[in-house]
Design a protein around this motif. Structure first.
Motif, PDB file in Angstrom:
ATOM      1  N   ALA A 100       0.831  -1.205   0.000  1.00  0.00           N
ATOM      2  CA  ALA A 100       0.000   0.000   0.000  1.00  0.00           C
ATOM      3  C   ALA A 100       0.865   1.255   0.000  1.00  0.00           C
ATOM      4  O   ALA A 100       0.571   2.227  -0.717  1.00  0.00           O
ATOM      5  N   ALA A 101       1.921   1.261   0.810  1.00  0.00           N
ATOM      6  CA  ALA A 101       2.815   2.418   0.863  1.00  0.00           C
ATOM      7  C   ALA A 101       3.516   2.621  -0.475  1.00  0.00           C
ATOM      8  O   ALA A 101       3.649   3.749  -0.964  1.00  0.00           O
ATOM      9  N   ALA A 102       3.964   1.522  -1.092  1.00  0.00           N
ATOM     10  CA  ALA A 102       4.657   1.628  -2.380  1.00  0.00           C
ATOM     11  C   ALA A 102       3.718   2.106  -3.472  1.00  0.00           C
ATOM     12  O   ALA A 102       4.098   2.926  -4.322  1.00  0.00           O
ATOM     13  N   GLY A 103       2.484   1.629  -3.448  1.00  0.00           N
ATOM     14  CA  GLY A 103       1.516   2.101  -4.432  1.00  0.00           C
ATOM     15  C   GLY A 103       1.293   3.596  -4.334  1.00  0.00           C
ATOM     16  O   GLY A 103       1.271   4.320  -5.341  1.00  0.00           O
ATOM     17  N   ALA A 104       1.127   4.089  -3.105  1.00  0.00           N
ATOM     18  CA  ALA A 104       0.937   5.526  -2.908  1.00  0.00           C
ATOM     19  C   ALA A 104       2.174   6.311  -3.317  1.00  0.00           C
ATOM     20  O   ALA A 104       2.085   7.321  -4.028  1.00  0.00           O
ATOM     21  N   GLY A 105       3.347   5.848  -2.889  1.00  0.00           N
ATOM     22  CA  GLY A 105       4.581   6.562  -3.185  1.00  0.00           C
ATOM     23  C   GLY A 105       4.897   6.605  -4.667  1.00  0.00           C
ATOM     24  O   GLY A 105       5.293   7.643  -5.215  1.00  0.00           O
ATOM     25  N   LEU A 106       4.722   5.477  -5.352  1.00  0.00           N
ATOM     26  CA  LEU A 106       5.020   5.422  -6.779  1.00  0.00           C
ATOM     27  C   LEU A 106       3.981   6.176  -7.597  1.00  0.00           C
ATOM     28  O   LEU A 106       4.307   6.828  -8.602  1.00  0.00           O
ATOM     29  N   GLY A 107       2.717   6.110  -7.176  1.00  0.00           N
ATOM     30  CA  GLY A 107       1.697   6.895  -7.855  1.00  0.00           C
ATOM     31  C   GLY A 107       1.977   8.381  -7.749  1.00  0.00           C
ATOM     32  O   GLY A 107       1.867   9.133  -8.730  1.00  0.00           O
ATOM     33  N   TRP A 108       2.367   8.824  -6.567  1.00  0.00           N
ATOM     34  CA  TRP A 108       2.683  10.231  -6.349  1.00  0.00           C
ATOM     35  C   TRP A 108       3.907  10.633  -7.159  1.00  0.00           C
ATOM     36  O   TRP A 108       3.962  11.727  -7.747  1.00  0.00           O
ATOM     37  N   LEU A 109       4.917   9.755  -7.214  1.00  0.00           N
ATOM     38  CA  LEU A 109       6.099  10.046  -8.019  1.00  0.00           C
ATOM     39  C   LEU A 109       5.729  10.221  -9.487  1.00  0.00           C
ATOM     40  O   LEU A 109       6.217  11.131 -10.162  1.00  0.00           O
ATOM     41  N   ALA A 110       4.872   9.338 -10.003  1.00  0.00           N
ATOM     42  CA  ALA A 110       4.452   9.459 -11.401  1.00  0.00           C
ATOM     43  C   ALA A 110       3.782  10.807 -11.657  1.00  0.00           C
ATOM     44  O   ALA A 110       4.050  11.468 -12.669  1.00  0.00           O
ATOM     45  N   LEU A 111       2.945  11.237 -10.743  1.00  0.00           N
ATOM     46  CA  LEU A 111       2.265  12.521 -10.886  1.00  0.00           C
ATOM     47  C   LEU A 111       3.226  13.702 -10.783  1.00  0.00           C
ATOM     48  O   LEU A 111       2.893  14.815 -11.187  1.00  0.00           O
ATOM     49  N   SER A 112       4.423  13.459 -10.238  1.00  0.00           N
ATOM     50  CA  SER A 112       5.421  14.520 -10.111  1.00  0.00           C
ATOM     51  C   SER A 112       6.433  14.498 -11.248  1.00  0.00           C
ATOM     52  O   SER A 112       7.415  15.233 -11.208  1.00  0.00           O
ATOM     53  N   GLY A 113       6.203  13.673 -12.274  1.00  0.00           N
ATOM     54  CA  GLY A 113       7.083  13.662 -13.436  1.00  0.00           C
ATOM     55  C   GLY A 113       8.144  12.584 -13.429  1.00  0.00           C
ATOM     56  O   GLY A 113       9.020  12.564 -14.298  1.00  0.00           O
ATOM     57  N   CYS A 114       8.082  11.663 -12.493  1.00  0.00           N
ATOM     58  CA  CYS A 114       9.046  10.575 -12.408  1.00  0.00           C
ATOM     59  C   CYS A 114       8.598   9.403 -13.286  1.00  0.00           C
ATOM     60  O   CYS A 114       7.444   8.985 -13.226  1.00  0.00           O
ATOM     61  N   THR A 115       9.511   8.880 -14.086  1.00  0.00           N
ATOM     62  CA  THR A 115       9.219   7.702 -14.897  1.00  0.00           C
ATOM     63  C   THR A 115      10.053   6.490 -14.502  1.00  0.00           C
ATOM     64  O   THR A 115       9.715   5.369 -14.868  1.00  0.00           O
ATOM     65  N   THR A 116      11.136   6.712 -13.780  1.00  0.00           N
ATOM     66  CA  THR A 116      11.976   5.625 -13.260  1.00  0.00           C
ATOM     67  C   THR A 116      12.295   5.913 -11.802  1.00  0.00           C
ATOM     68  O   THR A 116      12.706   7.025 -11.470  1.00  0.00           O
ATOM     69  N   SER A 117      12.108   4.915 -10.946  1.00  0.00           N
ATOM     70  CA  SER A 117      12.455   5.088  -9.539  1.00  0.00           C
ATOM     71  C   SER A 117      13.172   3.856  -9.006  1.00  0.00           C
ATOM     72  O   SER A 117      12.824   2.720  -9.351  1.00  0.00           O
ATOM     73  N   MET A 118      14.152   4.099  -8.182  1.00  0.00           N
ATOM     74  CA  MET A 118      14.704   3.010  -7.390  1.00  0.00           C
ATOM     75  C   MET A 118      13.957   2.945  -6.070  1.00  0.00           C
ATOM     76  O   MET A 118      13.134   3.811  -5.750  1.00  0.00           O
ATOM     77  N   ASP A 119      14.205   1.916  -5.279  1.00  0.00           N
ATOM     78  CA  ASP A 119      13.765   1.884  -3.886  1.00  0.00           C
ATOM     79  C   ASP A 119      14.795   1.138  -3.071  1.00  0.00           C
ATOM     80  O   ASP A 119      15.347   0.123  -3.517  1.00  0.00           O
ATOM     81  N   HIS A 120      15.086   1.656  -1.893  1.00  0.00           N
ATOM     82  CA  HIS A 120      16.046   1.032  -0.980  1.00  0.00           C
ATOM     83  C   HIS A 120      15.259   0.449   0.189  1.00  0.00           C
ATOM     84  O   HIS A 120      14.870   1.171   1.105  1.00  0.00           O
ATOM     85  N   HIS A 121      15.005  -0.860   0.108  1.00  0.00           N
ATOM     86  CA  HIS A 121      14.252  -1.508   1.186  1.00  0.00           C
ATOM     87  C   HIS A 121      15.188  -2.423   1.972  1.00  0.00           C
ATOM     88  O   HIS A 121      15.838  -3.300   1.410  1.00  0.00           O
ATOM     89  N   TYR A 122      15.233  -2.194   3.283  1.00  0.00           N
ATOM     90  CA  TYR A 122      16.200  -2.921   4.114  1.00  0.00           C
ATOM     91  C   TYR A 122      15.591  -3.468   5.405  1.00  0.00           C
ATOM     92  O   TYR A 122      16.320  -3.964   6.268  1.00  0.00           O
ATOM     93  N   VAL A 123      14.272  -3.393   5.569  1.00  0.00           N
ATOM     94  CA  VAL A 123      13.609  -3.900   6.778  1.00  0.00           C
ATOM     95  C   VAL A 123      12.770  -5.119   6.387  1.00  0.00           C
ATOM     96  O   VAL A 123      11.812  -4.997   5.622  1.00  0.00           O
ATOM     97  N   PHE A 124      13.142  -6.283   6.902  1.00  0.00           N
ATOM     98  CA  PHE A 124      12.483  -7.535   6.524  1.00  0.00           C
ATOM     99  C   PHE A 124      12.055  -8.294   7.788  1.00  0.00           C
ATOM    100  O   PHE A 124      12.717  -9.247   8.206  1.00  0.00           O
ATOM    101  N   PRO A 125      10.936  -7.883   8.411  1.00  0.00           N
ATOM    102  CA  PRO A 125      10.450  -8.606   9.592  1.00  0.00           C
ATOM    103  C   PRO A 125      10.200 -10.073   9.255  1.00  0.00           C
ATOM    104  O   PRO A 125       9.727 -10.411   8.153  1.00  0.00           O
ATOM    105  N   ARG A 126      10.500 -10.960  10.191  1.00  0.00           N
ATOM    106  CA  ARG A 126      10.445 -12.396   9.909  1.00  0.00           C
ATOM    107  C   ARG A 126       9.046 -12.877   9.564  1.00  0.00           C
ATOM    108  O   ARG A 126       8.883 -13.827   8.793  1.00  0.00           O
ATOM    109  N   ASP A 127       8.035 -12.241  10.110  1.00  0.00           N
ATOM    110  CA  ASP A 127       6.667 -12.675   9.835  1.00  0.00           C
ATOM    111  C   ASP A 127       5.940 -11.694   8.924  1.00  0.00           C
ATOM    112  O   ASP A 127       4.713 -11.647   8.893  1.00  0.00           O
ATOM    113  N   GLY A 128       6.699 -10.920   8.140  1.00  0.00           N
ATOM    114  CA  GLY A 128       6.097  -9.866   7.335  1.00  0.00           C
ATOM    115  C   GLY A 128       5.722 -10.257   5.922  1.00  0.00           C
ATOM    116  O   GLY A 128       5.160  -9.445   5.189  1.00  0.00           O
ATOM    117  N   GLY A 129       6.037 -11.501   5.509  1.00  0.00           N
ATOM    118  CA  GLY A 129       5.730 -11.906   4.148  1.00  0.00           C
ATOM    119  C   GLY A 129       6.745 -11.362   3.160  1.00  0.00           C
ATOM    120  O   GLY A 129       7.813 -10.858   3.542  1.00  0.00           O
TER     121      GLY A 129
END
Length: 447
Positions: A100-129
């Motif tokens: 849900a957070a990524a959908g909101a963030g990437l949608g907002w980026l697209a509306l701001s003129g972004c066509t390519t984005s990286m993401d730095h994800h480093y939190v992986f809770p053991r029961d988080g899927g």
């Protein structure tokens, strides 16, 4: 085929070619077939770009999409205080919240003129899927070109690191999961919509062994490397105390300088550090608004550029920079440079280069992205600049950079529309907003 005519064109090619009244032709293969002055001498459907400027799509070189679920917290803290406040909350992340957070963030980026984005994800809770898969699926829904990185932390508080022990991984576990992510998701092709990079989080949350072996892994697999470096004075003090050297000296010691590396922030760099980055071709993701929000300082971008360091722009995590508007970051970068070095320190076209070809260089995509040239991928943005907020600024590039955030009339990724007339093509903004609201509430309250 898509033909955009009657439009101001900023190609951001090596020569800085521009047309006050020009055209761009997008071929059926999703690449640029023609760009030049006047009308296009080919048949096909036309888009009238009167009052608009067409540029390459913006490239976001540093982000933490999951943080959209924790915006507005720790508003008056330094980086270390901000992190220690938020780490316990982030330990409750799961795939639903991250998606849900990524959908909101990437949608907002697209509306701001972004066509390519990286993401730095480093939190992986053991029961988080599978949180990495969740954000990849969100990017596919929005339609952006995506460069997620498989981040990691293995230096918890009990071992002298900053993060709580319950959000770090074992070193071997992190390395194995990183390799598995590359094998599953990375597409090395020139028109790739999805590429993976290797991204241990930072010197104060990662062991030296993980830094060293992550670099070896990335080079064995032929992917890029990313981490935070030299963001704050606290980090400088940590590196000198723990490793007896500066952050850039530490990065070089563990094999983290090279033209396959880009570093987030690079705020606290002395002359020798900048020279080493330039000599090795190591890139920097400049995040001026986040650095200002956290009071971290202002990067020496003029000196980095003069030393031939690849520099791109990043909005950084949405919890450290709540605006997260990449188009607005062009102005922030220019203003930050001028606060350091005066009005000659950066001009509008240099700011646009940071947001386009500079970002493409950081991600290793400069051969296919970042400028409007025949044969390159048709990732472009048509900015509407004939409204009240921009009227009277005759120089269209200056209007884009100095003026208020410009509405996106059209954004294409590989020739396919992702934004039309200021609205997302592939997702509903209200649905994204509702999902992000629910994720925020569930993460903070558990309900």
């Amino acid at each position: 085929m898509i033909i955009i005519e009657n439009v101001a064109v900023a190609t951001v090619d090596e020569a800085g070619t521009e047309y006050a009244d020009g055209h761009v032709v997008v071929g059926g293969d999703g690449r640029i077939a023609a760009v030049g002055p006047g009308d296009a001498d080919v048949p096909g459907p036309r888009i009238d770009g009167t009052g608009c400027l067409v540029t390459p799509g913006l490239v976001n070189t540093h982000h933490h999409l999951y943080q959209w679920a924790t915006r507005g917290l720790a508003l008056d803290e330094t980086l270390f205080g901000w992190l220690t406040t938020l780490y316990p909350i982030w330990g409750r992340l799961d795939a639903g919240i991250v998606g849900a957070a990524a959908g909101a963030g990437l949608g907002w980026l697209a509306l701001s003129g972004c066509t390519t984005s990286m993401d730095h994800h480093y939190v992986f809770p053991r029961d988080g899927g599978d949180v990495l898969q969740a954000e990849i699926e969100a990017a596919r829904t929005i339609g952006l070109r995506f460069h997620p990185t498989r981040g990691s932390m293995d230096l918890g508080r009990k071992d002298g690191g900053l993060p709580p022990d319950n959000v770090v991984e074992e070193t071997d576990e992190a390395l194995a999961a990183t390799e598995a992510a590359i094998d599953r998701w990375h597409d090395p092709s020139p028109d790739a919509m999805l590429q993976i990079a290797v991204a241990p989080c930072s010197p104060f949350s990662v062991t030296t062994r993980l830094m060293e072996e992550a670099a070896v892994l990335a080079r064995r697999k032929g992917v890029r490397l990313h981490t935070h470096l030299a963001e704050t004075d606290d980090e400088e003090e940590f590196c000198r105390k723990q490793f007896g050297c500066t952050p850039v000296e530490y990065a070089e010691r563990v094999g983290w300088l090279g033209n396959d590396v880009w570093l987030a922030h690079g705020v606290h760099l002395d002359d020798s550090a900048i020279a080493r980055l330039g000599a090795t071709g190591t890139g920097v993701a400049h995040c001026p608004s986040s650095n200002a929000r956290l009071g971290a300082g202002a990067a020496r971008v003029r000196e980095l550029l003069d030393s031939r360091v690849p520099v791109g722009l990043g909005v950084d995590g949405a919890a450290s920079q709540e605006v997260s508007h990449l188009g607005a970051e062009l102005r922030q970068a220019l203003y930050t440079a001028r606060l350091r070095g005066g009005p000659k320190a950066m001009n509008a076209r240099e700011a646009l280069r940071l947001g386009t070809i500079g970002g493409a260089r950081c991600l290793g995509r400069q051969d296919d992205l970042g400028s409007l040239e025949v044969g390159k991928l048709a990732d472009l943005v048509l900015w509407r600049l004939d409204g009240l907020g921009h009227e009277g600024i005759d120089d269209k590039v200056a209007a884009l950079v100095f003026g208020p955030p410009a509405p996106v009339e059209l954004a294409l990724v590989g020739g396919k529309p992702v934004v039309e007339r200021g609205e997302l093509v592939n997702a509903d903004e209200e649905t994204l907003t509702r999902a992000a609201r629910d994720a925020h509430r569930r993460l903070l309250t558990g309900r």
